[in-house]
Structure formats: C-alpha cells, structure tokens
Write a protein that holds these residues in place. Structure first.
Motif, short mmCIF file in Angstrom:
data_model
loop_
_atom_site.label_atom_id
_atom_site.label_comp_id
_atom_site.label_asym_id
_atom_site.label_seq_id
_atom_site.Cartn_x
_atom_site.Cartn_y
_atom_site.Cartn_z
N ILE A 86 0.82 -1.21 0.00
CA ILE A 86 0.00 0.00 0.00
C ILE A 86 0.86 1.26 0.00
O ILE A 86 0.33 2.35 -0.20
N GLU A 87 2.14 1.11 0.20
CA GLU A 87 3.03 2.28 0.19
C GLU A 87 4.40 1.85 -0.30
O GLU A 87 4.93 0.81 0.10
N GLU A 88 4.98 2.65 -1.19
CA GLU A 88 6.33 2.41 -1.70
C GLU A 88 7.31 3.31 -0.95
O GLU A 88 6.93 4.33 -0.38
N PRO A 89 8.60 2.95 -0.95
CA PRO A 89 9.60 3.83 -0.33
C PRO A 89 9.58 5.22 -0.96
O PRO A 89 9.33 5.36 -2.16
N ALA A 90 9.81 6.22 -0.15
CA ALA A 90 9.79 7.60 -0.66
C ALA A 90 10.85 7.78 -1.73
O ALA A 90 11.97 7.27 -1.62
N GLY A 91 10.51 8.47 -2.77
CA GLY A 91 11.44 8.74 -3.86
C GLY A 91 11.30 10.17 -4.32
O GLY A 91 10.90 11.06 -3.57
N VAL A 92 11.60 10.39 -5.60
CA VAL A 92 11.47 11.72 -6.18
C VAL A 92 9.99 12.10 -6.24
O VAL A 92 9.14 11.27 -6.55
#
Length: 306
Positions: A86-92
C-alpha cells in the motif's frame, strides 16, 4: 456527522459528495479493497466489477491513509485483489499535471480557481507543476457512459431495486439519451476502454499525478440533476475526469481547496495504478497549506457533577 465514513464509487459517489461537503475521500484503484455480494444479491455485472470500489471519507487526509491501511487487507472472497504494497519507499516527488478544464468542454471559473489554489500549494511543497492532461480523456468519459448505459438498460430490475426514486430518475434521463445497446457496441466499448487504459498508463508512468476538478461545475441546487435530460447529461459531463478514473480503475484522492460563494471547491489527484500513496502524500501537502474547512466544534465539557 462522523469522523470517518465508508462508501463505494461507481461514478464519483465518494468524490462528488466530498466536493459538496468540503471533506476528503479516497477512491482506491482496481483490486485494492475486497468486496463480495451481500447474501441474496447477484454477482456484479462487468462494469460493476471493473468500476466500483469501496473507500473511506473523512475530514483529514491522514484519516484516509489510516482507513486505507485497514481496508486493504486480503480476503479470499474477492479474486480481484492485487498483492501490491500500500506504500512504496519515498522517492522523487511526482510531476503534477494540471488541468482546470478536462477535455476542454468548459469549466466554472470558481472551480478552476480552486484547482489553481491546490496547484500553488503543491508548488510551494516542492512539486513541479505543469499544465497537461492525459490522452483520450474525453474518450474515456464517453466510454464509461457507453458501458454504464448499456448495462443499466439491459441488466434488469435486480440492479435498480436498491436505488432511490431520484437515482432511478437520473438513470432514466441519462440512459434514455443513449442508443439502444447492441452486443457489438458493448464489445467495442470494452476494447476502447483498454485502448484508453494503455494510453493513460503510459502517460502516468511512475512519476506523474493528475490534478483537476471533481466536477467542472459548482455543486448544484437540490433537484437540478433530475429536472430534465439536458440537466442530467450536464451533470454527467461536468464529472468527466471523475468518470475516467472509474473507467480505468485508477486511484484518486478528493479534497477541498477552499470555499467560494459559500460552496466548497473540490479537487482530485489521480495517480498510477496501485500508487494511492502518491496521491495521499500530495493531498496532505495541499491540506497542510490550505487547511481543513469542516472542523468539528466539540460541545463544552460537562462540569463534574453537572
């Protein structure tokens, strides 16, 4: 009336009430929230299965995020569920594509101004904002109508029984303007749906969010949507961006962007498939800068012994 609500969205039934009430809503993407027919109810039709998704409504985007985490749990009764995080690692930060008048069919200037306020808030939060819109936007909304109208006219009374009189009147007015459904036309609309989905998927990629209105018109007076065929079709036309997200199964977060003339101005952020987290993060950035317009005023605490 409550800090959190649940609903479902076939063609804007989470996001449009939120526009009218100044609240926030999350329409998750296809395959995110499990559902199963109630006892004695028929299995969903193809559009019911493809377009409809359950989701939360709240005053604060953080509550949407919390509710989504609870709702997006496995359930073997729904074979559509996608095992995506439900959530991906923070990126650009994603690029914000801004459209105030989706498809170029006209927009109330007060609605457009609300969208521009949200865009300015996102720019202040560090997002790159550029005017753009996905390909085949008008076509996507039109295909939603072709498929929904065909099924509503053909699927029988079981689909319509739970609806109110005004809802039935709205369906009668909108579907009555559509041509008589045919199998070939229905199949062609499904093929067109896939063409639109492919074009939007390539356009959104992994690094773009679409910011636009929930409806291009101000919230209407009670009864306007069922006053006649032109009024009903006008309401549907104003929600073309909202309907496109349903057709394509894309996640969308709706939230207020201020008040104009005493009416809340709603916007939505539509993201790539399975990236509800991108829309929620951007919505929180807007909320942080523009505020929440539906606070709860708690009653004065009762005095001890009073």
């Amino acid at each position: 009336m409550t800090p959190l609500g649940l609903g479902n969205d076939f063609g804007g039934s989470l996001r449009y009430p939120s526009q009218c009430c100044g609240t926030a809503a999350l329409k998750p993407g296809y395959g995110r929230i499990a559902s199963a027919p109630r006892e004695g109810m028929p299995e969903p039709t193809p559009t019911g299965e493809l377009f409809t998704v359950a989701g939360p409504m709240a005053r604060h985007v953080a509550d949407l995020r919390l509710a989504f985490a609870v709702l997006a749990t496995p359930d073997p009764r729904d074979p559509r569920l996608a095992p995506a995080p439900i959530e991906e690692p923070a990126g650009v930060l994603p690029v914000i594509a801004l459209t105030t008048d989706p498809g170029g069919l006209g927009v109330d200037e007060r609605v457009a101004e609300g969208v521009r306020r949200a865009a300015a808030a996102l720019a202040d939060a560090g997002y790159r904002v550029e005017e753009d819109e996905p390909p085949l936007l008008r076509e996507a909304a039109e295909v939603w109508g072709r498929l929904a109208d065909a099924e509503l006219r053909s699927a029988g009374q079981a689909l319509l029984e739970p609806l109110s009189g005004e809802a039935l009147r709205f369906i009668e007015l909108t579907t009555g303007a559509a041509p008589e459904p045919t199998l070939n036309g229905y199949l062609e609309a499904h093929m067109e749906r896939f063409r639109c989905a492919r074009a939007w998927s390539q356009w959104l990629g992994e690094g773009r969010l679409l910011l636009g209105p929930v409806s291009t018109a101000q919230p209407f007076e009670a009864g306007h949507d069922v006053a006649g065929r032109e009024e009903a079709l006008g309401v549907r036309r104003s929600m073309r961006l909202t309907l496109a997200a349903n057709l394509l199964g894309l996640p969308s977060v709706a939230l207020p962007a201020g008040v104009d003339g005493g009416l809340p101005q709603g916007v939505q952020l539509i993201g790539p498939r399975y990236r509800e987290d991108l829309g929620l993060a951007a919505a929180e950035a807007v909320e942080d800068r523009l505020g929440v317009i539906t606070p709860i005023e708690p009653r004065e605490a009762a005095r001890p012994g009073g």
